[in-house]
Design a protein around this motif. Structure first.
Motif, mmCIF file in Angstrom:
data_model
loop_
_atom_site.group_PDB
_atom_site.id
_atom_site.type_symbol
_atom_site.label_atom_id
_atom_site.label_comp_id
_atom_site.label_asym_id
_atom_site.label_seq_id
_atom_site.Cartn_x
_atom_site.Cartn_y
_atom_site.Cartn_z
ATOM 1 N N LEU A 177 -3.159 -0.069 7.357
ATOM 2 C CA LEU A 177 -3.637 0.357 5.610
ATOM 3 C C LEU A 177 -4.206 1.124 6.945
ATOM 4 O O LEU A 177 -4.521 2.893 5.493
ATOM 5 N N GLU A 178 -4.984 1.315 7.667
ATOM 6 C CA GLU A 178 -5.761 2.159 8.349
ATOM 7 C C GLU A 178 -5.106 3.758 9.288
ATOM 8 O O GLU A 178 -5.478 4.676 9.340
ATOM 9 N N SER A 182 -2.795 5.522 -1.279
ATOM 10 C CA SER A 182 -4.312 4.467 -0.876
ATOM 11 C C SER A 182 -5.755 5.607 -0.504
ATOM 12 O O SER A 182 -5.145 6.118 0.661
ATOM 13 N N ASN A 229 -12.545 -1.639 -0.673
ATOM 14 C CA ASN A 229 -11.481 -2.637 0.017
ATOM 15 C C ASN A 229 -10.446 -2.678 -0.386
ATOM 16 O O ASN A 229 -9.806 -2.267 -0.904
ATOM 17 N N PRO A 230 -9.234 -3.172 1.019
ATOM 18 C CA PRO A 230 -8.106 -3.256 1.317
ATOM 19 C C PRO A 230 -7.428 -3.804 -0.498
ATOM 20 O O PRO A 230 -6.373 -3.154 -1.291
ATOM 21 N N TYR A 267 0.928 -1.303 0.030
ATOM 22 C CA TYR A 267 -0.010 -0.177 0.360
ATOM 23 C C TYR A 267 1.273 1.678 0.208
ATOM 24 O O TYR A 267 2.007 1.323 -0.123
ATOM 25 N N ASP A 310 -1.681 -4.689 6.329
ATOM 26 C CA ASP A 310 -3.065 -4.546 6.143
ATOM 27 C C ASP A 310 -3.883 -3.862 7.617
ATOM 28 O O ASP A 310 -3.880 -3.191 7.505
ATOM 29 N N CYS A 332 -6.785 -0.571 -2.267
ATOM 30 C CA CYS A 332 -5.869 -0.333 -2.038
ATOM 31 C C CYS A 332 -4.780 0.358 -2.284
ATOM 32 O O CYS A 332 -3.499 0.991 -2.087
ATOM 33 N N ARG A 333 -4.386 -1.551 -2.449
ATOM 34 C CA ARG A 333 -3.140 -1.409 -3.573
ATOM 35 C C ARG A 333 -2.618 -1.044 -4.670
ATOM 36 O O ARG A 333 -2.992 0.072 -5.478
ATOM 37 N N TYR A 348 -10.335 4.578 3.329
ATOM 38 C CA TYR A 348 -11.127 3.852 3.355
ATOM 39 C C TYR A 348 -12.604 3.273 3.689
ATOM 40 O O TYR A 348 -12.948 3.830 4.509
#
Length: 535
Positions: free
Chosen positions: A433-434, A464, A506-507, A424, A430, A510-511, A439
């Motif tokens: 990520l937040e 992302s 979704n994650p 990301y 993972d 966001c890659r 997202y």
């Protein structure tokens, strides 16, 4: 004394009563009749005067005059009693009317609050105005006005909020400072949501109150800048004159508004340039190099791994905001579509097509006297699936200016260049990520203010999440051995690439390697864009 007054009166007015000697029956009978006649018409004062004047001269009728005097005294007392009762009745009636008015006001204010709960803020405002007309329970009316203003602001009804504060100002019970703060809150919200006319009316009200001069001057300066950059030099100059009056400091409006504002307050000028333009201070240098583009996952989007090389460039630290795009729309007369949550100036612009981004970039370059990177054939305008469609080609003579990133540039910058590759933008984890992205799991169904998540190692925010970002490239399969600075298929395909995922993604989306595509005339509330600069 009264006796002698009446004797003198009778002596000087022989036409009123004939002169009589003491005890003259005719005289006494006449005086008694006159006293009784005055009593019969409730003229107690005259009846009493006749009695008092005649009694010394008519001792034989003392008992009869005494009866009249007693009736006079009772009459006078009854009148006083009725007067006292009347005053009491008037007070009781007034109290009843007061209570009725207060009950009416309470009923209307309760109904107004029900309208607020149902988000019918205009209806609530009209009911509060009706309640205010009775002039009772002013503190309650004032608080309801203020609550309606707050609720209206929360749901982007800026004009209703302004009218609510104007209503409470008319009650005359709040201090100028308190009113000024209420107006300032609406002015700040107006600037945040690009409602500059509402903001200006609030600031004019603050200026009239003579409070919060520095805050009002700063906000007026921003509105002057906005109109000047949009091409309305005359209005900008007029607003700068107002700023000078409020701040008590001269501004030379004979020069261009940018120079005038910079000379007046250099710090404010730089802040405004950074808010409304992708200035150099907000561009991040990205050193060119080679990298592994794509991923080793098998996906329909065709993101297989391959070697790609890009030249050095600069990329905007943040996604293009509503403040920036809104100024472009104001200057060019273009329409813009607000998302459901409103046009927060510090949020990334959405509902902007690829073509909208192209027109914006050409305008920005013109504003700074730079090369325009895109040639738009205006005669090719035609109706697309979602909006107007044009033939667009790169300008081969453009050397220096702003443009859209290529897909390769975008992925290279998002993945932190050639030194390190992350899943990301900013992290491989993972769970983290937040911290780097707005997202689907943390955005609460909308865009968020740019730059509020962590940046990647290059200093780029929101690569992302937040919004998908348009790239220049047409969508197509990666070539086996792409050229340096490959910019996608030149002729094949109509779709344009978007990157980065958005607030509802979704994650997986966001890659940094994920790629998607839309028609270039497509507008939606999860698509925006970001600029690069070629020095």
């Amino acid at each position: 004394m009264r006796k002698y007054f009446y004797l003198a009166f009778l002596a000087l007015a022989p036409g009123l009563l004939p002169a009589q000697k003491s005890g003259d029956p005719g005289f006494c009978d006449t005086m008694l009749k006159k006293a009784k006649a005055a009593l019969n018409i409730n003229d107690y004062t005259r009846a009493r005067d006749y009695c008092e004047a005649a009694l010394p001269l008519c001792p034989g009728l003392a008992a009869d005059f005494g009866v009249v005097q007693e009736a006079v005294n009772k009459g006078i007392e009854n009148e006083k009693r009725r007067a006292r009762n009347g005053e009491k009745y008037a007070k009781e009636l007034l109290a009843e009317r007061q209570m009725a008015s207060e009950n009416f006001v309470r009923k209307f204010l309760k109904s107004a609050r029900a309208d607020m709960t149902a988000r019918r803020f205009d209806d609530a405002l009209e009911k509060i105005k009706t309640a205010a007309e009775l002039g009772v329970l002013k503190p309650d009316v004032a608080q309801t006005y203020l609550d309606n203003a707050d609720s209206s602001l929360l749901h982007l009804s800026h004009r209703t909020a302004l009218e609510s504060v104007r209503g409470v100002a008319g009650l005359g019970i709040l201090t100028p400072e308190t009113l000024g703060r209420a107006y300032q809150a609406i002015a700040d919200a107006g600037i945040l949501y690009l409602e500059y006319d509402v903001a200006l009316e609030c600031l004019q009200a603050i200026a009239a109150l003579g409070v919060l001069k520095q805050e009002a001057a700063n906000a007026l300066l921003e509105i002057a800048f906005w109109h000047g950059e949009a091409g309305d030099a005359e209005r900008a100059a007029g607003l700068l004159d107002t700023v000078a009056q409020v701040a008590g400091k001269k501004i030379d409006t004979r020069q261009l508004h940018r120079k005038a504002i910079e000379a007046f307050d250099a710090v404010a000028y730089n802040r405004l340039m950074e808010r409304y333009y992708p200035v150099m201070e907000l561009m991040v240098p990205v050193e060119g190099g080679k990298f592994e583009m794509g991923s080793d996952t098998s996906r329909e989007s065709g993101e297989y791994l391959h070697q790609q090389e890009v030249s050095s460039f600069q990329m905007a630290q943040y996604e293009t905001t509503w403040w920036q795009y809104g100024l472009f729309c104001k200057a060019t007369g273009r329409d813009s579509q607000s998302p459901n949550w409103g046009k927060d100036g510090d949020n990334p612009v959405v509902n902007a097509s690829w073509f909208d981004a192209i027109f914006y970039l050409n305008w920005v370059n013109t504003q700074f006297g730079l090369d325009t990177f895109y040639i738009v054939d205006m005669e090719s305008k035609r109706e697309g699936n979602w909006g107007d469609y044009y033939d667009v080609s790169p300008n081969p003579e453009a050397k220096k200016g702003y443009r859209l990133p290529t897909e390769a540039e975008w992925e290279y910058a998002a993945g932190e260049g050639s030194q390190k590759r992350t899943r990301y933008a900013g992290t491989d984890d993972d769970e983290q990520l937040e911290d780097y992205a707005w997202y689907g799991e943390n955005s609460e169904g909308r865009t968020r203010r740019v730059g509020t998540r962590k940046a990647n190692a290059l200093g780029l925010h929101d690569m992302s999440g937040n919004v998908w970002e348009w790239c220049w490239d047409r969508y197509g399969v990666y070539p086996e051995n792409p050229d340096k600075d490959y910019a996608g298929p030149k002729e094949e395909g109509t779709f344009r690439v978007v990157r980065g995922g958005g607030w509802g993604s979704n994650p997986e989306f966001c890659r940094v390697a994920d790629r998607f595509r839309f028609n270039p005339d497509f507008r939606y509330d999860f698509i925006g864009f970001r600029l690069v600069f070629v020095p």
